[in-house]
Design a protein around this motif. Sequence first.
Motif, mmCIF file in Angstrom:
data_model
loop_
_atom_site.group_PDB
_atom_site.id
_atom_site.type_symbol
_atom_site.label_atom_id
_atom_site.label_comp_id
_atom_site.label_asym_id
_atom_site.label_seq_id
_atom_site.Cartn_x
_atom_site.Cartn_y
_atom_site.Cartn_z
ATOM 1 N N ILE A 36 0.824 -1.214 0.000
ATOM 2 C CA ILE A 36 0.000 0.000 0.000
ATOM 3 C C ILE A 36 0.860 1.267 0.000
ATOM 4 O O ILE A 36 0.547 2.234 -0.687
ATOM 5 N N ALA A 37 1.947 1.272 0.747
ATOM 6 C CA ALA A 37 2.675 2.510 1.009
ATOM 7 C C ALA A 37 3.779 2.872 0.019
ATOM 8 O O ALA A 37 4.107 4.044 -0.118
ATOM 9 N N CYS A 38 4.354 1.915 -0.659
ATOM 10 C CA CYS A 38 5.500 2.210 -1.533
ATOM 11 C C CYS A 38 5.056 3.113 -2.694
ATOM 12 O O CYS A 38 4.238 2.714 -3.521
ATOM 13 N N PRO A 39 5.595 4.340 -2.783
ATOM 14 C CA PRO A 39 5.167 5.240 -3.850
ATOM 15 C C PRO A 39 5.587 4.783 -5.247
ATOM 16 O O PRO A 39 4.990 5.191 -6.238
ATOM 17 N N ALA A 40 6.592 3.929 -5.338
ATOM 18 C CA ALA A 40 7.051 3.431 -6.641
ATOM 19 C C ALA A 40 6.386 2.106 -7.015
ATOM 20 O O ALA A 40 6.596 1.603 -8.113
ATOM 21 N N GLY A 41 5.607 1.531 -6.106
ATOM 22 C CA GLY A 41 4.916 0.268 -6.399
ATOM 23 C C GLY A 41 5.852 -0.915 -6.532
ATOM 24 O O GLY A 41 5.586 -1.829 -7.314
ATOM 25 N N LEU A 42 6.943 -0.932 -5.768
ATOM 26 C CA LEU A 42 7.924 -2.013 -5.881
ATOM 27 C C LEU A 42 7.453 -3.310 -5.244
ATOM 28 O O LEU A 42 7.948 -4.378 -5.578
ATOM 29 N N TYR A 43 6.530 -3.223 -4.318
ATOM 30 C CA TYR A 43 5.994 -4.391 -3.624
ATOM 31 C C TYR A 43 4.608 -4.654 -4.195
ATOM 32 O O TYR A 43 3.715 -3.823 -4.057
ATOM 33 N N GLN A 44 4.429 -5.785 -4.861
ATOM 34 C CA GLN A 44 3.163 -6.070 -5.528
ATOM 35 C C GLN A 44 2.646 -7.442 -5.134
ATOM 36 O O GLN A 44 3.386 -8.432 -5.185
ATOM 37 N N LEU A 45 1.385 -7.490 -4.761
ATOM 38 C CA LEU A 45 0.725 -8.736 -4.427
ATOM 39 C C LEU A 45 0.312 -9.436 -5.717
ATOM 40 O O LEU A 45 -0.320 -8.835 -6.584
ATOM 41 N N GLN A 46 0.697 -10.694 -5.864
ATOM 42 C CA GLN A 46 0.392 -11.471 -7.065
ATOM 43 C C GLN A 46 -0.940 -12.205 -6.902
ATOM 44 O O GLN A 46 -1.455 -12.339 -5.793
ATOM 45 N N ALA A 47 -1.478 -12.695 -7.989
ATOM 46 C CA ALA A 47 -2.767 -13.399 -7.974
ATOM 47 C C ALA A 47 -2.744 -14.636 -7.077
ATOM 48 O O ALA A 47 -3.753 -14.979 -6.466
ATOM 49 N N ASP A 48 -1.590 -15.292 -6.962
ATOM 50 C CA ASP A 48 -1.496 -16.495 -6.126
ATOM 51 C C ASP A 48 -1.251 -16.170 -4.647
ATOM 52 O O ASP A 48 -1.065 -17.060 -3.822
ATOM 53 N N GLY A 49 -1.233 -14.866 -4.298
ATOM 54 C CA GLY A 49 -1.038 -14.464 -2.917
ATOM 55 C C GLY A 49 0.405 -14.193 -2.537
ATOM 56 O O GLY A 49 0.682 -13.728 -1.439
ATOM 57 N N SER A 50 1.333 -14.476 -3.430
ATOM 58 C CA SER A 50 2.745 -14.227 -3.139
ATOM 59 C C SER A 50 3.056 -12.744 -3.359
ATOM 60 O O SER A 50 2.305 -12.021 -4.006
ATOM 61 N N LEU A 51 4.173 -12.331 -2.828
ATOM 62 C CA LEU A 51 4.600 -10.946 -2.976
ATOM 63 C C LEU A 51 5.738 -10.873 -3.977
ATOM 64 O O LEU A 51 6.691 -11.643 -3.903
ATOM 65 N N ARG A 52 5.638 -9.963 -4.904
ATOM 66 C CA ARG A 52 6.711 -9.716 -5.869
ATOM 67 C C ARG A 52 7.395 -8.426 -5.443
ATOM 68 O O ARG A 52 6.753 -7.415 -5.199
ATOM 69 N N PHE A 53 8.713 -8.456 -5.352
ATOM 70 C CA PHE A 53 9.485 -7.277 -4.994
ATOM 71 C C PHE A 53 10.583 -7.081 -6.019
ATOM 72 O O PHE A 53 11.282 -8.019 -6.388
ATOM 73 N N ASP A 54 10.735 -5.845 -6.473
ATOM 74 C CA ASP A 54 11.765 -5.522 -7.444
ATOM 75 C C ASP A 54 12.406 -4.207 -7.030
ATOM 76 O O ASP A 54 11.731 -3.185 -6.931
ATOM 77 N N VAL A 55 13.691 -4.214 -6.756
ATOM 78 C CA VAL A 55 14.392 -3.021 -6.298
ATOM 79 C C VAL A 55 14.587 -1.996 -7.417
ATOM 80 O O VAL A 55 14.794 -0.819 -7.157
ATOM 81 N N HIS A 56 14.461 -2.414 -8.688
ATOM 82 C CA HIS A 56 14.580 -1.499 -9.821
ATOM 83 C C HIS A 56 13.448 -0.474 -9.751
ATOM 84 O O HIS A 56 12.292 -0.833 -9.624
ATOM 85 N N GLY A 57 13.778 0.760 -9.825
ATOM 86 C CA GLY A 57 12.771 1.815 -9.768
ATOM 87 C C GLY A 57 12.575 2.400 -8.384
ATOM 88 O O GLY A 57 11.704 3.231 -8.177
ATOM 89 N N CYS A 58 13.399 2.003 -7.424
ATOM 90 C CA CYS A 58 13.289 2.504 -6.052
ATOM 91 C C CYS A 58 13.578 4.000 -6.017
ATOM 92 O O CYS A 58 14.548 4.472 -6.600
ATOM 93 N N LEU A 59 12.741 4.754 -5.323
ATOM 94 C CA LEU A 59 12.916 6.195 -5.183
ATOM 95 C C LEU A 59 13.799 6.566 -3.998
ATOM 96 O O LEU A 59 14.066 7.740 -3.771
ATOM 97 N N GLU A 60 14.231 5.562 -3.231
ATOM 98 C CA GLU A 60 15.098 5.753 -2.064
ATOM 99 C C GLU A 60 14.465 6.664 -1.018
ATOM 100 O O GLU A 60 15.145 7.398 -0.318
ATOM 101 N N CYS A 61 13.137 6.595 -0.895
ATOM 102 C CA CYS A 61 12.432 7.466 0.046
ATOM 103 C C CYS A 61 12.505 6.961 1.480
ATOM 104 O O CYS A 61 12.349 7.736 2.421
ATOM 105 N N GLY A 62 12.700 5.660 1.664
ATOM 106 C CA GLY A 62 12.812 5.099 3.004
ATOM 107 C C GLY A 62 11.498 4.747 3.661
ATOM 108 O O GLY A 62 11.474 4.366 4.829
ATOM 109 N N VAL A 63 10.387 4.852 2.958
ATOM 110 C CA VAL A 63 9.091 4.528 3.542
ATOM 111 C C VAL A 63 9.059 3.089 4.042
ATOM 112 O O VAL A 63 8.602 2.820 5.156
#
Length: 90
Positions: A36-63
């Motif tokens: 919910i909180a990542c402004p770049a959308g790096l943490y994404q919930l997948q259809a199977d319930g798993s979490l996808r995380f990709d550091v590419h595109g990180c804004l380095e905001c520290g949230v």
Amino acid sequence: MNPPDLSHNHYQVDNTHPHIILADEPDRSMLMRLVIACPAGLYQLQADGSLRFDVHGCLECGVCRLLCGETTLARWSYPEAGYGVEFRFG
């Protein structure tokens, strides 16, 4: 007011030393905060319930670091010199 267009930014990622590493067994409720909180959308919930995380595109905001701490993130640091986000407006 329209949200900023993140596609103008440039990212230089060090694939051998990512600056964010998830903990081995993070708390599910904490992961949902990140989705919910990542402004770049790096943490994404997948259809199977798993979490996808990709550091590419990180804004380095520290949230994610502020919300979760060491129980969810094994490491959060700023990227080494020469890596990270280069903000480009317009």
